[in-house]
Write a protein that holds these residues in place. Structure first.
Motif, PDB file in Angstrom:
ATOM      1  N   SER A 237     -21.336  44.198  68.791  1.00  0.00           N
ATOM      2  CA  SER A 237     -20.642  45.353  67.473  1.00  0.00           C
ATOM      3  C   SER A 237     -19.431  44.314  66.729  1.00  0.00           C
ATOM      4  O   SER A 237     -19.176  44.492  65.975  1.00  0.00           O
ATOM      5  CB  SER A 237     -20.506  46.397  67.501  1.00  0.00           C
ATOM      6  N   LEU A 238     -18.754  43.566  67.780  1.00  0.00           N
ATOM      7  CA  LEU A 238     -17.698  43.156  67.218  1.00  0.00           C
ATOM      8  C   LEU A 238     -18.300  41.741  66.350  1.00  0.00           C
ATOM      9  O   LEU A 238     -17.941  41.896  65.224  1.00  0.00           O
ATOM     10  CB  LEU A 238     -16.644  42.332  68.514  1.00  0.00           C
ATOM     11  N   ASP A 239     -19.149  41.115  66.644  1.00  0.00           N
ATOM     12  CA  ASP A 239     -19.604  40.391  65.586  1.00  0.00           C
ATOM     13  C   ASP A 239     -19.980  40.821  64.166  1.00  0.00           C
ATOM     14  O   ASP A 239     -19.793  40.066  63.468  1.00  0.00           O
ATOM     15  CB  ASP A 239     -20.498  39.549  66.949  1.00  0.00           C
ATOM     16  N   LEU A 240     -20.676  42.004  65.130  1.00  0.00           N
ATOM     17  CA  LEU A 240     -21.603  42.008  63.292  1.00  0.00           C
ATOM     18  C   LEU A 240     -20.268  42.737  62.593  1.00  0.00           C
ATOM     19  O   LEU A 240     -20.429  43.003  61.218  1.00  0.00           O
ATOM     20  CB  LEU A 240     -22.315  43.531  63.336  1.00  0.00           C
ATOM     21  N   PHE A 246     -17.347  39.057  55.639  1.00  0.00           N
ATOM     22  CA  PHE A 246     -17.768  37.624  54.833  1.00  0.00           C
ATOM     23  C   PHE A 246     -18.434  38.100  53.998  1.00  0.00           C
ATOM     24  O   PHE A 246     -18.483  37.963  52.351  1.00  0.00           O
ATOM     25  CB  PHE A 246     -18.801  36.339  56.394  1.00  0.00           C
ATOM     26  N   VAL A 247     -19.687  39.605  54.634  1.00  0.00           N
ATOM     27  CA  VAL A 247     -20.359  40.012  53.658  1.00  0.00           C
ATOM     28  C   VAL A 247     -20.013  40.732  52.461  1.00  0.00           C
ATOM     29  O   VAL A 247     -20.360  39.910  51.378  1.00  0.00           O
ATOM     30  CB  VAL A 247     -21.477  40.407  54.217  1.00  0.00           C
ATOM     31  N   VAL A 251     -20.901  38.625  49.142  1.00  0.00           N
ATOM     32  CA  VAL A 251     -21.856  39.017  48.675  1.00  0.00           C
ATOM     33  C   VAL A 251     -21.648  40.228  48.340  1.00  0.00           C
ATOM     34  O   VAL A 251     -21.992  40.153  46.907  1.00  0.00           O
ATOM     35  CB  VAL A 251     -22.780  39.093  49.635  1.00  0.00           C
ATOM     36  N   GLY A 252     -20.748  40.891  48.249  1.00  0.00           N
ATOM     37  CA  GLY A 252     -20.482  42.420  47.722  1.00  0.00           C
ATOM     38  C   GLY A 252     -20.706  41.830  46.155  1.00  0.00           C
ATOM     39  O   GLY A 252     -20.733  42.514  45.310  1.00  0.00           O
ATOM     40  N   PRO A 253     -18.958  41.128  46.056  1.00  0.00           N
ATOM     41  CA  PRO A 253     -18.994  40.686  44.573  1.00  0.00           C
ATOM     42  C   PRO A 253     -19.960  40.623  43.599  1.00  0.00           C
ATOM     43  O   PRO A 253     -20.122  40.468  42.072  1.00  0.00           O
ATOM     44  CB  PRO A 253     -18.040  40.013  44.826  1.00  0.00           C
ATOM     45  N   VAL A 254     -21.384  39.797  44.167  1.00  0.00           N
ATOM     46  CA  VAL A 254     -22.022  38.775  43.722  1.00  0.00           C
ATOM     47  C   VAL A 254     -23.100  39.883  42.900  1.00  0.00           C
ATOM     48  O   VAL A 254     -23.059  39.713  40.978  1.00  0.00           O
ATOM     49  CB  VAL A 254     -23.164  37.898  44.847  1.00  0.00           C
ATOM     50  N   ALA A 255     -23.071  41.399  43.541  1.00  0.00           N
ATOM     51  CA  ALA A 255     -24.405  42.209  42.525  1.00  0.00           C
ATOM     52  C   ALA A 255     -23.162  42.855  41.865  1.00  0.00           C
ATOM     53  O   ALA A 255     -23.643  43.527  40.532  1.00  0.00           O
ATOM     54  CB  ALA A 255     -23.993  43.509  44.332  1.00  0.00           C
TER      55      ALA A 255
END
Length: 283
Positions: A237-240, A246-247, A251-255
């Motif tokens: 869970s810490l890695d996720l 970062f996502v 990535v969010g602003p791309v959408a």
């Protein structure tokens, strides 16, 4: 995360002060590494001007002040690095000086909770609730009978969802509306920014939601064939959590930039969740 971190460190009182501080230092270093990685990526993508002042501010200012991180989720590492020695000092009680410093830190955190004029240096507004939930997680993990059964946990989750909209944003008043500028006047609990709205209601809702989620997750972990896979995700869970930062940021602003969020409405957000989950696991 504070609740589960406390559960994972249920024996923290038995550890030495040096061991606890060393673990907190590792968390701070991890936060700095993630900060530099996110800042460099932002610079490469042209999101930050390339003049010397902007570059230095982007790279190092968050490390000094403890907020405005390149990926928002890093705040948790910084807060946890402070919370761990606070709880250790108060549960181990080996040093009057350590106990005094822990009480002082909680006093500063409490003051920051009720005085919005205080700067949120090193996530000071998260220290009190973070320490409370860390200690609660350790206490519950030391005897699994303290964890509610999954069916009751599901009920706690439902209660948390029902209570959350009643928090209209004012620290003590349950009836007045105190919205956030960043949310166009709407109210919300945003721990990273030190926004809890109505403090008593936020605390009750957080306990119901966090304990309920843990209870349901513990129940699902025993369900075959998905239990082992879900338990593996829990251990990662810490890695996720760090990947999620970062996502969200990159990535969010791309959408959003191509209008999918506006055009798709609720359906887009459903698809975003469905698509983001395997993306995180794959990474």
């Amino acid at each position: 995360f504070f609740l589960l971190s406390g559960a994972a460190n249920r024996d923290i009182a038995a550890k030495s002060t040096r061991e606890v501080l060393r673990g907190s230092l590792r968390l701070v270093l991890l936060a700095w590494i993630c900060q530099i990685a996110g800042a460099v990526l932002a610079l490469v993508l042209g999101r930050v001007p390339l003049d010397a002042g902007s570059v230095i501010t982007t790279l190092f200012r968050p490390i000094v002040v403890g907020y405005d991180w390149s990926t928002a989720v890093i705040w948790f590492l910084v807060s946890l690095a402070v919370v761990r020695p606070i709880v250790h000092a108060l549960t181990a009680r080996r040093s009057a000086v350590a106990v005094g410093l822990a009480v002082l830190a909680l006093g500063l955190g409490g003051w920051a909770l009720v005085d919005p004029a205080i700067d949120d240096l090193q996530q000071v507004r998260t220290w009190v609730l973070g320490a409370l939930f860390f200690a609660l997680g350790g206490w519950m993990a030391r005897d699994r009978r303290r964890l509610p059964p999954p069916l009751l946990g599901a009920g706690l989750l439902v209660a948390a969802v029902a209570l959350a909209p009643l928090n209209l944003g004012c620290r003590w008043s349950p009836a007045e509306v105190c919205g956030l500028t960043v949310l166009d006047g709407r109210a919300a609990v945003v721990m990273v920014g030190g926004y809890y709205g109505n403090l008593p209601l936020a605390l009750v809702t957080a306990i119901l939601g966090a304990v309920g989620a843990w209870s349901v997750a513990a129940g699902l972990a025993g369900v075959r064939p998905i239990g082992a896979r879900l338990a593996g995700l829990g251990r990662a869970s810490l890695d996720l959590f760090l990947l999620n930062g970062f996502v969200l940021v990159f990535v969010g602003p791309v959408a959003a930039s191509i209008g999918l969020a506006t055009a798709g409405g609720p359906a887009f957000h459903g698809l975003w969740v469905v698509g983001a989950m395997p993306l995180h696991v794959g990474l």
